[in-house]
Structures are given as C-alpha cells and as structure tokens.
Enzyme design. Sequence first.
Site, PDB file in Angstrom:
ATOM      1  N   CYS A 124     -30.735  44.680 -23.631  1.00  0.00           N
ATOM      2  CA  CYS A 124     -32.043  44.960 -23.042  1.00  0.00           C
ATOM      3  C   CYS A 124     -32.300  46.447 -23.206  1.00  0.00           C
ATOM      4  O   CYS A 124     -31.413  47.194 -23.618  1.00  0.00           O
ATOM      5  CB  CYS A 124     -32.044  44.638 -21.551  1.00  0.00           C
ATOM      6  SG  CYS A 124     -31.559  42.949 -21.189  1.00  0.00           S
ATOM      7  N   ARG A 149     -34.931  46.113 -28.572  1.00  0.00           N
ATOM      8  CA  ARG A 149     -33.729  45.766 -27.796  1.00  0.00           C
ATOM      9  C   ARG A 149     -33.935  44.491 -26.966  1.00  0.00           C
ATOM     10  O   ARG A 149     -32.994  43.976 -26.380  1.00  0.00           O
ATOM     11  CB  ARG A 149     -33.355  46.918 -26.858  1.00  0.00           C
ATOM     12  CG  ARG A 149     -33.048  48.217 -27.561  1.00  0.00           C
ATOM     13  CD  ARG A 149     -32.634  49.267 -26.558  1.00  0.00           C
ATOM     14  NE  ARG A 149     -31.400  48.883 -25.891  1.00  0.00           N
ATOM     15  CZ  ARG A 149     -30.188  49.173 -26.336  1.00  0.00           C
ATOM     16  NH1 ARG A 149     -30.048  49.839 -27.458  1.00  0.00           N
ATOM     17  NH2 ARG A 149     -29.114  48.796 -25.669  1.00  0.00           N
ATOM     18  N   TRP A 169     -33.851  41.039 -22.802  1.00  0.00           N
ATOM     19  CA  TRP A 169     -33.387  40.008 -23.732  1.00  0.00           C
ATOM     20  C   TRP A 169     -32.446  39.160 -22.899  1.00  0.00           C
ATOM     21  O   TRP A 169     -31.336  39.582 -22.591  1.00  0.00           O
ATOM     22  CB  TRP A 169     -32.670  40.650 -24.924  1.00  0.00           C
ATOM     23  CG  TRP A 169     -32.209  39.630 -25.909  1.00  0.00           C
ATOM     24  CD1 TRP A 169     -30.935  39.152 -26.029  1.00  0.00           C
ATOM     25  CD2 TRP A 169     -32.975  38.973 -26.903  1.00  0.00           C
ATOM     26  NE1 TRP A 169     -30.884  38.223 -27.037  1.00  0.00           N
ATOM     27  CE2 TRP A 169     -32.121  38.094 -27.598  1.00  0.00           C
ATOM     28  CE3 TRP A 169     -34.320  39.029 -27.278  1.00  0.00           C
ATOM     29  CZ2 TRP A 169     -32.570  37.286 -28.636  1.00  0.00           C
ATOM     30  CZ3 TRP A 169     -34.748  38.226 -28.315  1.00  0.00           C
ATOM     31  CH2 TRP A 169     -33.882  37.372 -28.984  1.00  0.00           C
ATOM     32  N   ASN A 227     -28.875  46.862 -18.297  1.00  0.00           N
ATOM     33  CA  ASN A 227     -28.565  46.340 -19.625  1.00  0.00           C
ATOM     34  C   ASN A 227     -27.057  46.107 -19.647  1.00  0.00           C
ATOM     35  O   ASN A 227     -26.292  46.990 -19.270  1.00  0.00           O
ATOM     36  CB  ASN A 227     -28.959  47.365 -20.700  1.00  0.00           C
ATOM     37  CG  ASN A 227     -28.417  46.984 -22.060  1.00  0.00           C
ATOM     38  OD1 ASN A 227     -28.361  45.806 -22.405  1.00  0.00           O
ATOM     39  ND2 ASN A 227     -28.011  47.981 -22.833  1.00  0.00           N
ATOM     40  N   GLY A 228     -26.630  44.917 -20.063  1.00  0.00           N
ATOM     41  CA  GLY A 228     -25.197  44.624 -20.117  1.00  0.00           C
ATOM     42  C   GLY A 228     -24.923  43.291 -19.453  1.00  0.00           C
ATOM     43  O   GLY A 228     -25.838  42.492 -19.244  1.00  0.00           O
ATOM     44  N   GLU A 247     -21.671  32.068 -47.295  1.00  0.00           N
ATOM     45  CA  GLU A 247     -22.500  32.992 -46.520  1.00  0.00           C
ATOM     46  C   GLU A 247     -22.742  34.297 -47.308  1.00  0.00           C
ATOM     47  O   GLU A 247     -23.839  34.853 -47.281  1.00  0.00           O
ATOM     48  CB  GLU A 247     -21.829  33.267 -45.158  1.00  0.00           C
ATOM     49  CG  GLU A 247     -22.473  34.328 -44.294  1.00  0.00           C
ATOM     50  CD  GLU A 247     -23.945  34.076 -43.946  1.00  0.00           C
ATOM     51  OE1 GLU A 247     -24.467  32.993 -44.251  1.00  0.00           O
ATOM     52  OE2 GLU A 247     -24.571  34.997 -43.405  1.00  0.00           O
ATOM     53  N   LYS A 298     -26.426  35.809 -48.356  1.00  0.00           N
ATOM     54  CA  LYS A 298     -26.882  37.161 -48.001  1.00  0.00           C
ATOM     55  C   LYS A 298     -27.395  37.887 -49.237  1.00  0.00           C
ATOM     56  O   LYS A 298     -28.454  38.503 -49.226  1.00  0.00           O
ATOM     57  CB  LYS A 298     -25.733  38.003 -47.402  1.00  0.00           C
ATOM     58  CG  LYS A 298     -25.346  37.775 -45.988  1.00  0.00           C
ATOM     59  CD  LYS A 298     -26.348  38.185 -44.948  1.00  0.00           C
ATOM     60  CE  LYS A 298     -27.348  37.101 -44.696  1.00  0.00           C
ATOM     61  NZ  LYS A 298     -26.981  36.047 -43.770  1.00  0.00           N
ATOM     62  N   GLU A 325     -30.693  36.402 -50.622  1.00  0.00           N
ATOM     63  CA  GLU A 325     -31.832  36.609 -49.719  1.00  0.00           C
ATOM     64  C   GLU A 325     -32.482  37.973 -49.871  1.00  0.00           C
ATOM     65  O   GLU A 325     -33.695  38.078 -49.875  1.00  0.00           O
ATOM     66  CB  GLU A 325     -31.347  36.547 -48.250  1.00  0.00           C
ATOM     67  CG  GLU A 325     -31.361  35.204 -47.612  1.00  0.00           C
ATOM     68  CD  GLU A 325     -31.055  35.307 -46.130  1.00  0.00           C
ATOM     69  OE1 GLU A 325     -29.977  35.816 -45.765  1.00  0.00           O
ATOM     70  OE2 GLU A 325     -31.897  34.877 -45.327  1.00  0.00           O
ATOM     71  N   HIS A 385     -14.321  22.645 -62.774  1.00  0.00           N
ATOM     72  CA  HIS A 385     -15.041  21.375 -62.872  1.00  0.00           C
ATOM     73  C   HIS A 385     -16.497  21.588 -63.277  1.00  0.00           C
ATOM     74  O   HIS A 385     -17.311  20.687 -63.119  1.00  0.00           O
ATOM     75  CB  HIS A 385     -14.961  20.610 -61.549  1.00  0.00           C
ATOM     76  CG  HIS A 385     -13.551  20.247 -61.190  1.00  0.00           C
ATOM     77  ND1 HIS A 385     -12.829  19.302 -61.891  1.00  0.00           N
ATOM     78  CD2 HIS A 385     -12.712  20.746 -60.253  1.00  0.00           C
ATOM     79  CE1 HIS A 385     -11.612  19.219 -61.382  1.00  0.00           C
ATOM     80  NE2 HIS A 385     -11.519  20.085 -60.381  1.00  0.00           N
ATOM     81  N   LYS A 411     -38.149  35.050 -40.324  1.00  0.00           N
ATOM     82  CA  LYS A 411     -36.991  35.116 -39.425  1.00  0.00           C
ATOM     83  C   LYS A 411     -36.739  33.773 -38.768  1.00  0.00           C
ATOM     84  O   LYS A 411     -35.606  33.369 -38.568  1.00  0.00           O
ATOM     85  CB  LYS A 411     -37.220  36.205 -38.373  1.00  0.00           C
ATOM     86  CG  LYS A 411     -36.057  36.401 -37.417  1.00  0.00           C
ATOM     87  CD  LYS A 411     -34.859  36.999 -38.125  1.00  0.00           C
ATOM     88  CE  LYS A 411     -33.625  37.060 -37.250  1.00  0.00           C
ATOM     89  NZ  LYS A 411     -32.388  37.143 -38.049  1.00  0.00           N
TER      90      LYS A 411
HETATM   91  O1  M6R Z   1     -32.489  30.631 -36.259  1.00  0.00           O
HETATM   92  P1  M6R Z   1     -31.520  29.792 -37.038  1.00  0.00           P
HETATM   93  O2  M6R Z   1     -30.120  30.259 -36.922  1.00  0.00           O
HETATM   94  O3  M6R Z   1     -31.635  28.335 -36.731  1.00  0.00           O
HETATM   95  O4  M6R Z   1     -31.953  29.982 -38.544  1.00  0.00           O
HETATM   96  C1  M6R Z   1     -31.360  29.247 -39.566  1.00  0.00           C
HETATM   97  C2  M6R Z   1     -31.683  29.845 -40.910  1.00  0.00           C
HETATM   98  O5  M6R Z   1     -33.059  29.804 -41.143  1.00  0.00           O
HETATM   99  C3  M6R Z   1     -31.176  31.274 -41.030  1.00  0.00           C
HETATM  100  O6  M6R Z   1     -29.810  31.356 -40.785  1.00  0.00           O
HETATM  101  C4  M6R Z   1     -31.469  31.845 -42.424  1.00  0.00           C
HETATM  102  O7  M6R Z   1     -30.690  31.201 -43.364  1.00  0.00           O
HETATM  103  C5  M6R Z   1     -31.225  33.350 -42.393  1.00  0.00           C
HETATM  104  N1  M6R Z   1     -32.309  34.038 -42.989  1.00  0.00           N
HETATM  105  C6  M6R Z   1     -29.958  33.746 -43.051  1.00  0.00           C
HETATM  106  O8  M6R Z   1     -29.779  35.103 -43.178  1.00  0.00           O
END
Ligand code: M6R
Length: 608
Positions: free
Chosen positions: A2, A27, A74, A100-101, A481, A485, A488, A504, A603
Amino acid sequence: MCGITGYIGREEAIFVLLDSLKKLEYRGYDSTGIAILHEGTLTVRKAKGHITVLEEKLKNEQIRGQAGIGHTRWATHGEPSDINAHPHTGVSDRIAVVHNGIIENYLRLKEWLQAREVVFKSETDTEVVAHLIDYYYRQGSGLLTAVQHTLKRLEGSYALAITAADYPDRIIAARKDSPLVIGLGKDENLVASDIPALLAHTREVVYMEDGELVVLYRDHVELMNAQGDHIVRPPSHVDWDADAAEKGGFAHFMLKEIHDQAKALSDTLRPRIKTGEISFDEFDFDEFCGRARRIVITACGTAWHAAMVAKYAFEHFARIPVEVDIASEYRYRSPVTEENDLFIVISQSGETADTLAAMRLAKKGGNRILAITNVVGSTLAREADLVLFTMAGPEIAVASTKAFTTQLMCLYLLALKLGKLHSRIGDAEYRACIEDLGRIPSQAEKILARQDLIQRFASRQFNKQKVFFMGRQFDYAISLESALKLKEISYTHSEAFAAGELKHGPIALVDKDTLVVTIATQTVLFDKLISNIRETSARGASSLVISWEGETSFESVADEIFAIPKTRDCFSPLLSIIPAQLFAYYCSIQRGNNPDKPRNLAKSVTVE
Ligand code: M6R
C-alpha cells in the site's frame, strides 16, 4: 503493498495528501482514505475505488487542517470496501492509523483486545494497531509511549503513520520491513512510503531504517530508534525526476517488479511460517486439502507455468497425482471429476475470463476450489471456496514477474504441507525444506545484484532470430515461462522444449542463428542435458546455461554460464527464472521496445 503518506505544515493537508496519494497509486489503488487534524478534531474520510471516488466524495466538504495522514490500499486482509479502507481508528475515534505491511500476529492481538471489550469494525490486520495505541492511550500513556508499547507487540512488517486529535502539532511514523521516507521541507515536513509522494515539496529526504520511529512537527523532526534514543541522520538529496521516482528509480515497472521479488517472496512466505511450521491462517488446511486424492490445477499464461512447477512439486513432496491444464482448454473438455479432487486455480489478476470459466465448470462438477491470486476482492477470490493470496503487491507491467514467483512460493508451501500431512516427508526433511525456503529471498537478492552480467549478455544476443529454452522437469516448466517472457516483450521468436523432445523434431530448427538457453538445476539429469547441449552446438547454435554456483559440469559445453545460488533442486524455479526475466527485459530494451506495454497484450484478459 500500500502507499502511506503524512503531512504537517502550512498548506491545507487535504490537497497535499490527495496529491501525494496520486503519486503512490502504483503501490495500490483499490481504496483510498485520509485523516485530517484540526483544532482538536480528527476528520476521517475513505472510499473504496480509485482516488477520484474519494475526491468526488470530498467535493462538497470543506475539511480544514494543516496536518494529516493518507493511504492508498492494495488489499491483503479483507476485500476492498469503505470499511476496510484506511485510516483505521481506535475505540474513541480520536486516533487514526494508516499502514503498509502485514501484521502477522493480528489474530492473537485481536482476541486480546476483544477480551477487553474492543469492538472491531473492519476485517483488516491494521485495525489492531489503531486499537492497541488507543488502548494504551486510554490507560494513561502519552501518545508516543502508547505507540512505543504497541510497536513492541507487533510481529510482521509495517510502515505506519499515526495522528491523534489531542496532538494536532505532530504526526508519528514508524517502520519495520516496509519502506518509509521522511521529507524535510521549509516550515513543513512529510513522510511517505516512497519518494514520488514527497517531490512536490522537497528533495531533501531521510530514509528510515528498520525499528525507527519519527515524530514530525511543522518545524522539525525527531528520529529515534526502538529504544527511544534520538538519532541524527543527515538528509540525502534526491535528483530523480518524478517519473523515475514512481518506478523506484528503475527505468521501467517491469525492472522494478523483477527487483521487488526478494521482498515479495519474503512477504508471501513469512506470515505462513509459525515456529518452524507451515500454517495458513486463511483456512483449515487439513480439513480442506487432506481429503484430496488427486489435484487438478488450471490457469493461463504465466500462471499456467506456475501450475506446471506445482505438478512436479506436489508429486515430489506429497506423492499425489496432479493434472494440469490450460484454462481455455479445460473449459471446453468434458473433464472427469472425482469427489475428492482438489481443484486449484491460479491467476494474478483473478479476472481472467478463461480461468474463471474453468473454475465455474469445476464448481458445477462438485469440486472444492482453492484459488491462488494476487488481488483481494477479485472475482476469482470471491467465487472460490478458499483463497491463498500472493503478497506481491500490484503488478503494473504486463509481463508477469513477481506474481509468478510468489505463486510458486504459495504452491511449494501447499505441497510441503500436504506431504507432511500424508507422512510422505519426514519431520527433519520438512523443517529443512522450510529453512531452505526462508533463504530464497536473500538468494534472489544475490542474483539481482549481478544483473549487469545478464545485461551484457543480452546486448550481445538480442538480435538472434530464434531463442530456444530447454530443460527437464522443473527446468522444463521454467523454460516455458522464460520463452513466454522473451516473446512477450522482445518479440523474438522463442520456444521452450523438454530437452528430451529435442531430437523428436525441434532440432530441425537449430542453426547458427539460434541461441539455446538451458536451465540446468536437476542434478541427476545433468548428463542427459550435456548431450542435448552438444547436439545443438554441433548445429552452430550458441549456448547459455543457467545452473548452480560451483557447478562445473557445463564448462566444456556452454559458451556462457550464469550461476545461481544453490538451493534444493526442487526449489530452483524460484531462482532460475530471475536471470531469464532479466534477459527478456534487456533484450526488449536493446530492441527499442517498451517492456511495460508490449504490443497486442493487455494486463488482464477479461474476454475470451
Ligand atoms: O491474471 P492472470 O494470472 O490470470 O493472467 C494470465 C495470463 O494472461 C498472464 O499470465 C499473461 O500470460 C502474462 N502477460 C504473462 O507475462
């Protein structure tokens, strides 16, 4: 996470506080509140929602006063609501607190206060702080002593700002494991969680240390340690611009959030370890999870990769079969559900359309739902039977980083606890695992301190046409993962393979324009990986290996090695993902992209 702020000076506090809170919105932004002091009265106003909701509420009021505190929230304990918003007040409504905490022992303190006839209004951990100060104050302590008595009883982390109607000439603030900065102005002084909230008034700041308390007056401040001894600390001059300050001095939110991970991991772990045991205040673990004969996990994107890690972890520690599926696939299958299945859904935002649909389908099929999410009050949190919150704080960058590692931490805790419950893991091993998890935050710091190595590597490799990640088991999940990253935010064609799958098919793609990043932390599989790396190098690919500190097995096959501090092989995902996140970030920068706002991505994916 927060944001808190406090002001005492010559201007109308309401305007100063609202401006400061706007600078701290990164925050937290699910509710906002202020408390203003004026001639022996304390006016508290708060509202769920964006700061504009509070502004609207205040539009027709004239709240005067040149001192006050503010908060942007938050949620961690209790959903976003007017009641749960800060400031919180004591019984007499003459003392107000913003925080905050996380107060880890708040339930015990609450019971103690309730036994003394204190009635609670909110579901927050913070309210105990307001009531404790108020309690000691009513017992006859002065404000400072009441605060000092209270701090001695708090376990966990806090940055606090406190006002009292009877003390209009001062604000008190204190910190432990949550940031707090004092701003020294001319005829005015401020305190805030972070520098951006101070910059409109001053660039002379004093960073508070853990255990310190400060009393702010209009014309001076008194800083003291936990024993009450006065401290003189010369101010530092801040020359960041406001934009950089909001990102904590980092160039982008993504880089800040990568660096937030050590703290976020600790915040997620610490409240759940009590006297060497894993303990979830949130629910009766044995009752809810103990019956599980099978675990089904579903999620999307990065959260699905956390589920992949969890599959290995649950099977490793608890010897329980685990099925993992992408939510958008699960929702259109005809899944076979069993009465004793435990269904886990993972989502940073708690609003992902496919994940919600998969959860609703499982619920309809009679499954019990445990959600892991970062957002209190999200749809997922409201609809699931039980929720385990990650304590990552708001994640602003589209590419998920700290939400992922904190999801992993929650999942490891569940897996270990289940293993213990079913006696699949011995007592000594269980305790040793908890100790190893406790070391992860500082080990993450060590990786972050060497980010320049990754930055230099990225500056040499960012133009590669193809980047493949490979690994086995836990390392395969992290390869997935890592590849996500990179694609993306750098728009590089990147893929992940289970290393054994290479021959394969995927090896047909490997040539001299390929970089192969091998995640190599599963010691028993090193020989296999060495062969896989040789196969790619023989076709002209360059190679980076991410492996353990002190490990020499890859020296003869890798072009470059990035070493991470040694933990158990099964916990490696918590650390091995960090260099991959940094690599993606720096490739994105080298390619001239904005890593915080990658093209075509949002997001929160709230539509199908
Ligand atoms: O909010 P969520 O964790 O459900 O979102 C899932 C995906 O849309 C999210 O992880 C997406 O792949 C990200 N942009 C990855 O960096």
